[in-house]
Write a protein that holds these residues in place. Sequence first.
Motif, PDB file in Angstrom:
ATOM      1  N   ILE A 233       0.857  -1.186   0.000  1.00 56.59           N
ATOM      2  CA  ILE A 233       0.000   0.000   0.000  1.00 56.59           C
ATOM      3  C   ILE A 233       0.889   1.230   0.000  1.00 56.59           C
ATOM      4  CG2 ILE A 233      -1.771   1.285   1.254  1.00 56.59           C
ATOM      5  CD1 ILE A 233      -2.522  -1.419   2.597  1.00 56.59           C
ATOM      6  N   VAL A 234       0.739   2.069  -1.019  1.00 55.71           N
ATOM      7  CA  VAL A 234       1.497   3.319  -1.098  1.00 55.71           C
ATOM      8  C   VAL A 234       0.559   4.445  -0.686  1.00 55.71           C
ATOM      9  CG1 VAL A 234       2.890   4.827  -2.548  1.00 55.71           C
ATOM     10  CG2 VAL A 234       2.847   2.359  -2.995  1.00 55.71           C
ATOM     11  N   VAL A 235       0.913   5.160   0.368  1.00 54.71           N
ATOM     12  CA  VAL A 235       0.016   6.200   0.909  1.00 54.71           C
ATOM     13  C   VAL A 235       0.320   7.556   0.286  1.00 54.71           C
ATOM     14  CG1 VAL A 235      -0.775   7.372   2.995  1.00 54.71           C
ATOM     15  CG2 VAL A 235      -0.304   4.907   3.045  1.00 54.71           C
TER      16      VAL A 235
ATOM     17  N   PHE B 207      -1.624  -1.328  -4.050  1.00 58.94           N
ATOM     18  CA  PHE B 207      -2.716  -0.425  -3.723  1.00 58.94           C
ATOM     19  C   PHE B 207      -2.150   0.993  -3.605  1.00 58.94           C
ATOM     20  CE2 PHE B 207      -3.602  -4.571  -1.994  1.00 58.94           C
ATOM     21  CZ  PHE B 207      -4.959  -4.783  -2.174  1.00 58.94           C
ATOM     22  N   ALA B 208      -2.930   1.982  -3.987  1.00 56.18           N
ATOM     23  CA  ALA B 208      -2.479   3.366  -3.894  1.00 56.18           C
ATOM     24  C   ALA B 208      -3.595   4.237  -3.346  1.00 56.18           C
ATOM     25  CB  ALA B 208      -2.031   3.881  -5.258  1.00 56.18           C
ATOM     26  N   VAL B 209      -3.230   5.129  -2.431  1.00 53.00           N
ATOM     27  CA  VAL B 209      -4.169   6.069  -1.827  1.00 53.00           C
ATOM     28  C   VAL B 209      -4.148   7.361  -2.637  1.00 53.00           C
ATOM     29  CG1 VAL B 209      -4.730   7.400   0.236  1.00 53.00           C
ATOM     30  CG2 VAL B 209      -3.821   5.072   0.458  1.00 53.00           C
TER      31      VAL B 209
ATOM     32  N   GLY C 131       3.098  10.021  -7.250  1.00 53.50           N
ATOM     33  CA  GLY C 131       3.436   8.612  -7.355  1.00 53.50           C
ATOM     34  C   GLY C 131       2.215   7.725  -7.264  1.00 53.50           C
ATOM     35  N   CYS C 132       1.340   8.021  -6.297  1.00 52.40           N
ATOM     36  CA  CYS C 132       0.118   7.237  -6.140  1.00 52.40           C
ATOM     37  C   CYS C 132      -0.777   7.364  -7.366  1.00 52.40           C
ATOM     38  CB  CYS C 132      -0.635   7.690  -4.891  1.00 52.40           C
ATOM     39  SG  CYS C 132       0.215   7.308  -3.337  1.00 52.40           S
ATOM     40  N   HIS C 133      -0.915   8.561  -7.911  1.00 58.00           N
ATOM     41  CA  HIS C 133      -1.770   8.750  -9.084  1.00 58.00           C
ATOM     42  C   HIS C 133      -1.189   8.040 -10.308  1.00 58.00           C
ATOM     43  CE1 HIS C 133      -3.748  12.605  -7.258  1.00 58.00           C
ATOM     44  NE2 HIS C 133      -4.017  11.490  -6.587  1.00 58.00           N
TER      45      HIS C 133
END
Length: 311
Positions: A165-167, A190-192, A203-205
């Motif tokens: 999970i990357v927050v 998973f990305a927040v 990074g998450c996007h």
Amino acid sequence: METPHAPVPGAEIPEQELTPAHPQWPKSWRHLNDPPDRIHVRGNSEVLNRPVLAMVGTRRATNRGLAVARSLAAGLAAQGWVVASGLALGIDREAHLGALDVGGATIGVMATGSDLVYPAAHRELKARLEVEGCSLTEFPPGTPPLKHHFPRRNRLIAGLARGVIVVEAPRRSGAMLTAMLALDYNREVFAVPGPVDLDTSRGCHHLLREGAHLMEGLEDVGRVLGRPQGGAETGSGEEIPFPDRAEQPVPGSSARWIMDRLDLEGTRRDELRARWPGTEETWTEGILALELAGLIRRLPGGRVARRIWSG
């Protein structure tokens, strides 16, 4: 770089040295291309073979990111997941603390020797997590936190986990490297999502655009991985398998050669073709096989790149 410190005197927990022959050696590491020869573990090494989720992100997290990481980690630990992270400032710290808040287990994977703590401010945190979980490192005692040690630590985090999970993370960061390594090991990513004007959201996007699972709450993990039950099972009672890289549907030697040289950023197709040692026919067969399998995508400028998920 800050000088690492030894743990608080008198608070140390006996250390174990584990090799692949040890019964507590992480079974998930059998899929690593370059597993360590041995690791140094302090705490309860049994947690290494429980269902593990990794949570990673930037050291320079926003207050929102810190709160999200701690809350998610607490919820996951309450469900029975072991939360792994890298004992760094920012998101890593909150991931460990969230698990500890609910009496859950957490694993701190270190880029130093087991007798050191980096950053020094995490001496107490390391001591706490060694009671409920463990710390581990592949580096011998006395090893300082050199720059090239952190990517090696990240591969162990990705390899331990059923998902990462990357927050919050910039496009170029250790957290993104961990996510890419998880992709290589066929783990779930998973990305927040975050505010579009923040560098720590990019990074998450990027991961979400490439097919990572949207992480809005605990139910998103449950939907993909189920809930851990009995230490190594999903909510349905079926064991959560570790995917084998050999099972990745990349047919033919040319397809494998191409796939091994691609990343998510993209590589110019003509440059890659010029390096291919085989014939034009086998090159075309390889590219076509990858496209039909949904494993690559075409980008502007004649580039090709990996997809995170097929389809």
